[in-house]
Design a protein around this motif. Structure first.
Motif, PDB file in Angstrom:
ATOM      1  N   GLU A  18     -45.651 -28.372 -25.408  1.00  0.00           N
ATOM      2  CA  GLU A  18     -46.421 -28.916 -26.531  1.00  0.00           C
ATOM      3  C   GLU A  18     -45.572 -28.918 -27.787  1.00  0.00           C
ATOM      4  O   GLU A  18     -44.841 -27.956 -28.056  1.00  0.00           O
ATOM      5  N   LEU A  68     -48.760 -19.130 -18.256  1.00  0.00           N
ATOM      6  CA  LEU A  68     -50.126 -19.573 -18.582  1.00  0.00           C
ATOM      7  C   LEU A  68     -51.115 -19.084 -17.538  1.00  0.00           C
ATOM      8  O   LEU A  68     -52.248 -18.743 -17.853  1.00  0.00           O
ATOM      9  N   GLU A  76     -55.740 -27.180 -20.866  1.00  0.00           N
ATOM     10  CA  GLU A  76     -56.897 -26.532 -21.483  1.00  0.00           C
ATOM     11  C   GLU A  76     -56.651 -25.030 -21.662  1.00  0.00           C
ATOM     12  O   GLU A  76     -57.023 -24.452 -22.690  1.00  0.00           O
ATOM     13  N   ASP A  77     -56.034 -24.390 -20.682  1.00  0.00           N
ATOM     14  CA  ASP A  77     -55.723 -22.965 -20.816  1.00  0.00           C
ATOM     15  C   ASP A  77     -54.717 -22.726 -21.937  1.00  0.00           C
ATOM     16  O   ASP A  77     -54.824 -21.752 -22.684  1.00  0.00           O
ATOM     17  N   TYR A  78     -53.736 -23.626 -22.066  1.00  0.00           N
ATOM     18  CA  TYR A  78     -52.781 -23.529 -23.168  1.00  0.00           C
ATOM     19  C   TYR A  78     -53.523 -23.625 -24.502  1.00  0.00           C
ATOM     20  O   TYR A  78     -53.303 -22.817 -25.404  1.00  0.00           O
ATOM     21  N   LEU A  79     -54.397 -24.613 -24.620  1.00  0.00           N
ATOM     22  CA  LEU A  79     -55.150 -24.802 -25.861  1.00  0.00           C
ATOM     23  C   LEU A  79     -56.062 -23.616 -26.168  1.00  0.00           C
ATOM     24  O   LEU A  79     -56.309 -23.301 -27.331  1.00  0.00           O
ATOM     25  N   ALA A  80     -56.540 -22.944 -25.134  1.00  0.00           N
ATOM     26  CA  ALA A  80     -57.400 -21.774 -25.306  1.00  0.00           C
ATOM     27  C   ALA A  80     -56.609 -20.519 -25.664  1.00  0.00           C
ATOM     28  O   ALA A  80     -57.200 -19.458 -25.892  1.00  0.00           O
ATOM     29  N   GLY A  81     -55.282 -20.636 -25.702  1.00  0.00           N
ATOM     30  CA  GLY A  81     -54.445 -19.510 -26.096  1.00  0.00           C
ATOM     31  C   GLY A  81     -54.092 -18.549 -24.990  1.00  0.00           C
ATOM     32  O   GLY A  81     -53.606 -17.447 -25.244  1.00  0.00           O
ATOM     33  N   LYS A  82     -54.303 -18.933 -23.744  1.00  0.00           N
ATOM     34  CA  LYS A  82     -53.967 -18.034 -22.636  1.00  0.00           C
ATOM     35  C   LYS A  82     -52.445 -17.903 -22.542  1.00  0.00           C
ATOM     36  O   LYS A  82     -51.732 -18.907 -22.486  1.00  0.00           O
ATOM     37  N   ARG A  83     -51.980 -16.683 -22.542  1.00  0.00           N
ATOM     38  CA  ARG A  83     -50.555 -16.390 -22.412  1.00  0.00           C
ATOM     39  C   ARG A  83     -50.425 -15.031 -21.738  1.00  0.00           C
ATOM     40  O   ARG A  83     -51.114 -14.080 -22.106  1.00  0.00           O
ATOM     41  N   CYS A 132     -45.546 -21.938 -20.359  1.00  0.00           N
ATOM     42  CA  CYS A 132     -45.283 -22.651 -21.602  1.00  0.00           C
ATOM     43  C   CYS A 132     -43.970 -22.089 -22.128  1.00  0.00           C
ATOM     44  O   CYS A 132     -43.498 -21.047 -21.666  1.00  0.00           O
TER      45      CYS A 132
END
Length: 157
Positions: free
Chosen positions: A17, A70, A136-143, A92
């Motif tokens: 991203e 992710l 969607e998981d990236y956008l939700a901040g999952k790391r 990511c």
């Protein structure tokens, strides 16, 4: 009686991203031109991190350095001729320099940048049902930390 041993296909994917847009690849498939994150199969003797960096380079001609996991995802594709389960390690990270003159991997037509809305609207063209879930998981901040994946030295021996 011979028992068939089930083995999932292990794949790796780079969720890249920049400025609210995600780098996808457009690739030729038997179903026509499809979209995916830079992704592919893990090769023998490589870690998921190494495989992700390699696949991103092969499919985008850019270096990629994973910085976080992710998630680990599974999906199944069934048809009259095949029944395949995929286990995807999605990462990511940081997009690096483009390698001038490097050809894209066989079947990759081009890279493109899409907003989350454009990705959602193009779901019929997603090569993998996991593409949107990873975004969607990236956008939700999952790391998750990269050391969640342990690679024994025997892998490279």
């Amino acid at each position: 009686m011979t028992r068939h041993r089930w083995k999932p296909n292990v794949t790796v994917a780079a969720v890249i991203e920049e400025d609210g847009r995600f780098m996808l690849v457009e690739e030729e498939t038997s179903a026509g031109l499809m979209l995916n994150t830079p992704a592919g199969h893990l090769d023998p003797g490589e870690s998921p991190l190494e495989g992700c960096a390699r696949e991103a380079l092969e499919e985008t001609a850019h270096r990629f350095s994973p910085t976080a996991l992710l998630g680990i995802y599974m999906a199944r594709t069934r048809s009259a001729s095949q029944d395949v389960t995929y286990m995807r390690f999605a990462f990511c990270g940081e997009l690096g320099e483009r390698e001038p003159g490097r050809a894209l991997d066989h079947g990759i037509v081009r890279t493109l940048w899409m907003t989350p809305e454009e990705i959602r609207a193009s779901a019929a063209r997603h090569r993998s049902p996991l593409l949107l879930r990873c975004v969607e998981d990236y956008l939700a901040g999952k790391r998750f930390p990269l050391d969640l994946i342990h690679v024994d030295p025997s892998l490279h021996d």
